[in-house]
Motif scaffolding. Structure first.
Motif, short mmCIF file in Angstrom:
data_model
loop_
_atom_site.label_atom_id
_atom_site.label_comp_id
_atom_site.label_asym_id
_atom_site.label_seq_id
_atom_site.Cartn_x
_atom_site.Cartn_y
_atom_site.Cartn_z
N TRP A 267 -9.72 3.08 5.25
CA TRP A 267 -9.01 4.27 5.72
C TRP A 267 -9.20 4.35 7.23
O TRP A 267 -10.32 4.31 7.74
CB TRP A 267 -9.56 5.55 5.08
N TYR B 240 -2.41 0.73 -4.33
CA TYR B 240 -2.06 -0.56 -3.75
C TYR B 240 -1.69 -1.51 -4.87
O TYR B 240 -1.97 -1.26 -6.05
CB TYR B 240 -3.23 -1.11 -2.92
N VAL C 24 0.87 -1.18 0.00
CA VAL C 24 0.00 0.00 0.00
C VAL C 24 0.90 1.23 0.00
O VAL C 24 1.82 1.31 0.82
CB VAL C 24 -0.91 0.01 1.23
N THR C 25 0.64 2.16 -0.90
CA THR C 25 1.49 3.33 -1.04
C THR C 25 0.69 4.60 -0.83
O THR C 25 -0.33 4.83 -1.49
CB THR C 25 2.14 3.36 -2.43
N GLN C 26 1.17 5.41 0.09
CA GLN C 26 0.62 6.75 0.28
C GLN C 26 1.76 7.71 -0.03
O GLN C 26 2.70 7.82 0.74
CB GLN C 26 0.11 6.95 1.71
N SER D 253 -8.67 6.60 -3.16
CA SER D 253 -8.45 7.90 -2.52
C SER D 253 -9.62 8.25 -1.59
O SER D 253 -10.75 7.80 -1.79
CB SER D 253 -8.27 9.00 -3.58
N CYS E 236 -4.09 7.09 -2.32
CA CYS E 236 -3.59 5.78 -1.90
C CYS E 236 -3.61 4.86 -3.12
O CYS E 236 -4.61 4.82 -3.85
CB CYS E 236 -4.47 5.19 -0.80
N CYS F 150 -4.10 4.35 4.92
CA CYS F 150 -4.81 3.49 3.98
C CYS F 150 -4.38 2.06 4.28
O CYS F 150 -3.21 1.81 4.60
CB CYS F 150 -4.40 3.89 2.56
N GLY G 227 -0.41 1.50 4.60
CA GLY G 227 0.49 2.46 3.99
C GLY G 227 1.26 3.18 5.09
O GLY G 227 1.03 2.96 6.28
#
Lengths: 117, 120
Positions: free
Chosen positions: A36, A25, A4-6, A76, A23, A92, A108
């Motif tokens: 969230w 993924y 998961v990338t924020q 998002s 966000c 996230c 994330g």
């Protein structure tokens, strides 16, 4: 493995404005759940909103809504009419939904949101 | 109870000492999860239980970390010979399992308030 990338570490917004937290993924699972979570300075983990991957309709909870783009693997969070109490870290998170799966949350790195008066 | 109860709220130990953290899941919840949140806010999954059975321990540092969930007792996470890098907030979460034994979206993980572990 799921990730998961924020990409935004920090954002600020004026009270009453709208803000969107991004966000993305990565997963090979066909069924999964996205969340969230909000973590205010008190460090409580508060579930804000959740989305099942098989549902096309975007989840909504009062001032909070998501834009779920499954093909783009994007999830998002939109906060409308921002309030001072929205100031917090936002995480996230993802759970794979495959049978026999771990059920663990993959988070994330979080994003710090500050709502200014 | 209606909340996940973690004790103590803050635990201070000298390097090399043992630390033991406790978690009482919400009554009726069958799954318990432990997560470690380090100072950079990143969460790391440690271990999960289904009732008293280990369900997933892929995140546990095997050498010094151990955990248990025994019937009629709070779950525990124990760290032997603590190191400075063990300093973190440790969260416990619980969730309810329906009859099918599969986690459902309407039964999310409920988190406790965490235990802040400080290793000096």
């Amino acid at each position: 493995a799921q990730t998961v990338t924020q990409s935004q570490p920090e954002m600020s917004v004026q009270e009453a404005e709208t803000v969107t937290l991004s966000c993305t993924y990565d997963t090979s699972e066909s069924n999964y759940y996205l969340f969230w979570y909000k973590q205010p300075p008190s460090r409580q983990m508060i579930l804000v909103i959740r989305q099942e991957a098989y549902k096309q309709q975007n989840a909504t909870e009062n001032r909070f809504s998501v834009n779920f783009q499954k093909a783009a693997k994007s999830f998002s969070l939109k906060i409308s009419d921002s309030q001072l109490g929205d100031t917090a870290m936002y995480f996230c998170a993802f759970i794979a939904g495959s049978p026999g799966g771990s059920e663990k949350l993959v988070f994330g790195k979080g994003m710090k949101l500050t709502v200014n008066p | 109870g209606e909340e996940v109860a973690q004790t103590p709220k803050h635990l201070v130990r000298g390097e090399g000492q043992k630390a033991k953290l406790y978690c009482a899941p919400i009554k009726g919840h069958s799954y318990v999860f432990w997560y470690q949140q380090v100072l950079k806010n990143e969460f790391k999954f440690l271990i999960s239980f289904q009732n008293e059975n280990v369900f997933d321990e892929t995140g546990m540092p095997k050498e010094r970390f151990s955990a248990k969930c025994l019937p009629n007792s709070p779950c525990s996470l124990e760290i032997q010979a603590t190191k400075l890098e063990d300093s973190a907030v440790y969260f416990c979460a619980s969730s309810q399992i329906p009859g099918s034994g599969k986690l459902q979206i309407n039964q999310p993980q409920h988190f406790g308030d965490g235990t802040r572990l400080s290793i000096l």
